[in-house]
Structures are given as C-alpha cells and as structure tokens.
Design an enzyme around this catalytic site. Structure first.
Site, PDB file in Angstrom:
ATOM      1  N   SER A 110      -9.593   1.800   3.172  1.00 23.01           N
ATOM      2  CA  SER A 110      -8.802   2.593   2.265  1.00 23.01           C
ATOM      3  C   SER A 110      -7.773   1.770   1.476  1.00 23.01           C
ATOM      4  CB  SER A 110      -8.050   3.686   3.031  1.00 23.01           C
ATOM      5  OG  SER A 110      -7.165   3.115   3.967  1.00 23.01           O
ATOM      6  N   SER A 158      -9.648  -0.394   7.411  1.00 26.14           N
ATOM      7  CA  SER A 158      -9.121  -0.320   6.043  1.00 26.14           C
ATOM      8  C   SER A 158      -8.419  -1.549   5.507  1.00 26.14           C
ATOM      9  CB  SER A 158      -8.162   0.858   5.925  1.00 26.14           C
ATOM     10  OG  SER A 158      -8.885   2.025   5.751  1.00 26.14           O
ATOM     11  N   LYS A 201       0.844  -1.215   0.000  1.00 26.09           N
ATOM     12  CA  LYS A 201       0.000   0.000   0.000  1.00 26.09           C
ATOM     13  C   LYS A 201       0.868   1.249   0.000  1.00 26.09           C
ATOM     14  CE  LYS A 201      -3.816   2.084   2.649  1.00 26.09           C
ATOM     15  NZ  LYS A 201      -4.637   1.980   3.885  1.00 26.09           N
TER      16      LYS A 201
HETATM   17  N1  GLN Z   1     -12.789   4.187   6.625  1.00 25.07           N
HETATM   18  C1  GLN Z   1     -12.177   4.655   7.830  1.00 25.07           C
HETATM   19  C2  GLN Z   1     -11.782   6.103   7.698  1.00 25.07           C
HETATM   20  O1  GLN Z   1     -12.132   6.670   6.722  1.00 25.07           O
HETATM   21  C3  GLN Z   1     -11.010   3.806   8.168  1.00 25.07           C
HETATM   22  C4  GLN Z   1      -9.818   4.144   7.377  1.00 25.07           C
HETATM   23  C5  GLN Z   1      -8.644   3.295   7.758  1.00 25.07           C
HETATM   24  O2  GLN Z   1      -8.771   2.305   8.439  1.00 25.07           O
HETATM   25  N2  GLN Z   1      -7.493   3.759   7.352  1.00 25.07           N
HETATM   26  O3  GLN Z   1     -11.170   6.654   8.534  1.00 25.07           O
END
Ligand code: GLN
Length: 478
Positions: free
Chosen positions: A152, A176, A77
C-alpha cells in the site's frame, strides 16, 4: 537528474556546495514536474520544509556539527501523523484531518535533520497491494507509468524511485513496504515488530503494523533505520533491545553465513520472469561464500488465510472510531445511528468496507472460535516455522512478490487475486521478524524483481549486511 544519497547530501551541505534550502527547492521542482502524472504525493508542506532547511543552513553557517540526516529531503506515507499537516490515510473519511502531533518516527527524522517534503499517496488505510484503493487516485510506477507501483505504500516507493525524495517512510502490515519496493526497484525494509515506534501511525492492524524506510541504497535504508529505531515510551509494544549502529554493521563480511531457501516459496504461483532472477540472486550469495540450505516451513500455505482473518478483525475494531463525531467527514442523518451509517457509507471505499465486514464476521459470537481464534493458533504455528528455521540458518531468502508490476486496472475486480500479491510477505508479518526487499534484476529486462531476506527477531543488522553485500555484488543488474 542527479541521484542524491544521504551521504552525498550531507557532504554537499557540509562543503557548502548546496544549501538545504536550495536542495529542498530542487526537489519541489522535480515534484512539480513529475507528480501530476505519478500522483505519488497527496500533500506538500513547503513551509515546514523551509523552516527545517533554514535550521540546517543555520548550523552550517555557525559551523556546528551536522546531524546524520542533515538536509535530506524525505517523504512520509499519509497514514503517519504529521502535526499541522493534513493526514488522509488515502481515505475520504479523513479528507481534512490535521493531526495535533507528530508520529515518533517523524519527530526523530526531523530531529536528525531530515527535511519533510510532503505526504505520500497510499491505499486507503493501507489496505491494498497496488495503490488503486486510494480515494485520491492511483499512483503510477515510475519504471512504467502504465503499471502499478505496488501497495500500500505505493506513493513512498514511487517518490523515491523517481528521485522525488531521497528516502521515505512507509508502513508494512502484510507486505506494504517490501512489495512496492520490489515493484519499483528500490530497497525497502520492515524491521522487527517493536523495533520502530508506532506512535502516531494511524492503525490498520495493530499487531502487524510497522513503520520502515525506502531509499535508493541499502546503506541509506540503514541510515534511516538508525534514526527511527528504538524504544519509545509512547508505544508500549516498542522494545528496549539495544539498537546497533546499522551503518557500521552493513559492511561486515557475509562469508560463511548459512542461508535457508524455503521450498514453500518456490511453488507454481511464481511468474516465469521472476523465477530466473531469484535463482540467479541466490547464486550470488553462493559466490559470496554463504552456505545455502533447504529449509521446510510447513505452515506457509495457511499464511494468506490467516493474515486476512487477523488483519481484517483488527481493522474492523480500529476503524470503529471513524463515526463522524471525532474525526473527519460527517454526513448528518435523522438520528445518531443514521448519521453513523451515512458517514461511514460515504467516507469509506469499497475495500475498506469489505474488510470491516469480514473482520466483524470473524469476530462475531458463534464464528470467533472457528475463525479468529483458529487464525491466532495458526499464526503461532507460522511463527514457530520461523523459529525452527532460525535454529538452522542465519537468514532466509525468498522472492518478495510472485509477479512484477502489473498493469493499472488489471486486478481491481478480483480481490482474491490482489490478496495473493502478498503470498511471500505476510508470513514474516505474522511472525514479527524483520525483512528487506532488495532489487534483484529485471523480469524480461524491464520490470524490477525484488529478493526478500528475512532475519530472526531483532536481526536487522544481519538482514542489512546480506542485502548490502548482495547490492555491492551487482544484484540489481542481474
Ligand atoms: N496488501 C496487504 C493488504 O492489503 C498488505 C497491506 C499492508 O501491508 N499494509 O492488507
């Protein structure tokens, strides 16, 4: 397209059925074919991959022992630093950022023989649940390219699900890793906070951020976790708790284990295609001889609000460093302040700006007590819910996501609706416990559903063992 696993790669390389270089070339070919549509990779690093593949082929030629991930093509990532390889965090502000060092997790993967193919697309600074907040365009879900892969870490999930990498690293702050794993139909794991070093992970919310693996089987998830887990003196929050051999732990029998079903996770927000799959998934554990118990986690309702206070507060502080002076993009102005403003105005996307504003607000004098401090107190109560539950049960079963993959564009104008995608995952993030999402059938016979298994702190082996038993019992095909 042949489905490679870590084990089959290692065996094929050892038997000289394929060389690490040929395998890397095969994966780059797949990427060339599929990535223009999927947009899972932002940057490829064929030179680095080739150097590593040559090293592995050299070991084979010299009949030297092969490391555990010998020749395994992996993706990383783009919030995880890679020396000499562009690392954008899905943001314009880091468009040309080339880190001077590797993250510990990357260093360990390479030391274990993995071949890093490239960097995967993600929501900007890992803020999002659909990968639509990337400055480089959304990722498409390989299961249905009109739909989001989740976020994400959408690029990592899509790359593995589409067979463009055998395994991938993602990061999980509020869901994420687990949520895109669920939406793309592959196992995806977040270890306990402190289990995997965060050194080299570009911070979003430091008290929540964790690095973890995606793969096509629980066994492969365990194989990657084996390598990346463990104390790192460069991350003071990484722990010295010994790392068991997850690969030998996964096949232990699950009979007799007590599994908690928290009823707070089974409320009205769950999609009607998801619910029957989760119910059927839980039944598998009963058939495997586990004992199912109702548990009560009374503070679950406050998790989303708490997460979006703490995560934005930490983000506003972490992202203060992007000022046009030290990293990435700079837009000049008449004064230092105007340079800051123009740089940040042009470099950050809408969601990142929204979070910086929210986070600055909840930390500001006069509001700190009402929001940030209260958020920290509720976080303790949520962690206490988990401690209480683990007095009675060995693990918890919940859905990973309330909905299967939604259509691209469907939720972009409604941040609140997007935040609700994390309703079942943020609790475990706030509590610091390990969690995995494992494929649990398909809603309406088409869109993957994920079952989430939470374990007590540093109970990764237990979580993997249950996920493996579930997978072996046919959980993915419910
Ligand atoms: N979807 C969550 C956010 O927008 C989690 C994102 C993540 O785990 N990096 O913060």
């Amino acid at each position: 397209m042949s489905a490679w696993t870590i084990q089959s790669v290692r065996e094929a390389i050892a038997a000289k059925n394929v060389s690490a270089r040929e395998l890397a070339a095969e994966f780059y070919k797949r990427i060339q074919e599929r990535n223009p549509l999927l947009n899972a990779f932002l940057t490829l690093c064929p030179d680095r991959a080739s150097t590593q593949a040559q090293r592995i082929d050299g070991l084979v030629a010299a009949k030297k022992p092969l490391p555990p991930l010998a020749g395994v093509p992996v993706a990383v990532k783009d919030v995880i630093s890679t020396r000499g390889i562009r690392t954008t965090c899905g943001s314009k502000i880091l468009e040309n950022h080339i880190p001077a060092y590797d993250a510990t997790a990357v260093e360990r993967l390479e030391a274990a023989g993995a071949v890093i193919l490239g960097k995967t697309n993600c929501d900007e600074f890992a803020m999002g649940s659909s990968n639509e907040n990337s400055a480089y365009g959304p990722v498409r879900n390989p299961v249905d390219t009109g739909r989001v892969p989740g976020g994400s870490s959408g690029g990592s999930a899509a790359a593995v699900a589409a067979g463009l990498a055998v395994a991938a690293l993602g990061t999980d702050t509020g869901g994420s890793i687990r949520q895109p794993g669920a939406l793309c139909g592959i196992p995806a794991m977040m270890g306990s906070y402190g289990r995997v070093s965060r050194f080299g992970l570009i911070a979003f919310a430091s008290s929540l951020d964790r690095i973890g693996p995606f793969a096509t089987s629980v066994r492969d998830v365990a194989a990657v976790l084996n390598i990346i887990a463990g104390r790192d003196p460069r991350d003071s929050t990484s722990v010295t708790t010994p790392v068991p051999d997850y690969l030998s732990e996964i096949s232990k029998p699950v009979k007799g284990l007590r599994l908690g079903i928290p009823k707070e996770y089974f409320g009205s927000g769950m999609d009607k295609g998801v619910r029957p799959k989760i119910t059927a998934g839980i039944e598998i554990f009963r058939k495997l001889g586990c004992q199912l118990l109702d548990v009560h986690m009374p503070h679950t309702d406050y998790a989303i609000a708490t997460y979006y206070i703490i995560a934005t507060a930490e983000a506003s502080s972490n992202l203060a460093r992007y000022d046009g002076v030290r990293y990435g993009v700079r837009v000049n102005g008449d004064s230092l302040l105007s340079m800051y403003r123009k740089t940040r105005g042009a470099g950050f996307g809408a969601e990142v700006k929204r979070r910086i504003m929210l986070g600055t607000y909840v930390l500001s004098a006069g509001y700190y007590d009402a929001y940030y401090l209260k958020g920290q107190k509720v976080r303790s109560l949520i962690a206490q819910d988990f401690r209480d539950a683990f007095q009675k049960v060995d693990a918890l079963l919940t859905p990973t996501s309330p909905v299967p993959a939604f259509r691209l564009g469907e939720r972009v104008d409604d941040p609140l609706q997007m935040y609700l995608a994390d309703i079942y995952t943020v609790t475990g993030s706030l509590a610091g416990v390990p969690g995995i999402s494992v494929p649990c059938g398909k809603a309406s016979g088409k869109l993957p559903v994920g079952l989430q298994i939470f374990g007590p702190p540093f109970g990764e082996a237990r979580v993997l063992q249950l996920a493996h038993a579930f997978e072996q019992a046919g959980g993915a095909n419910l």
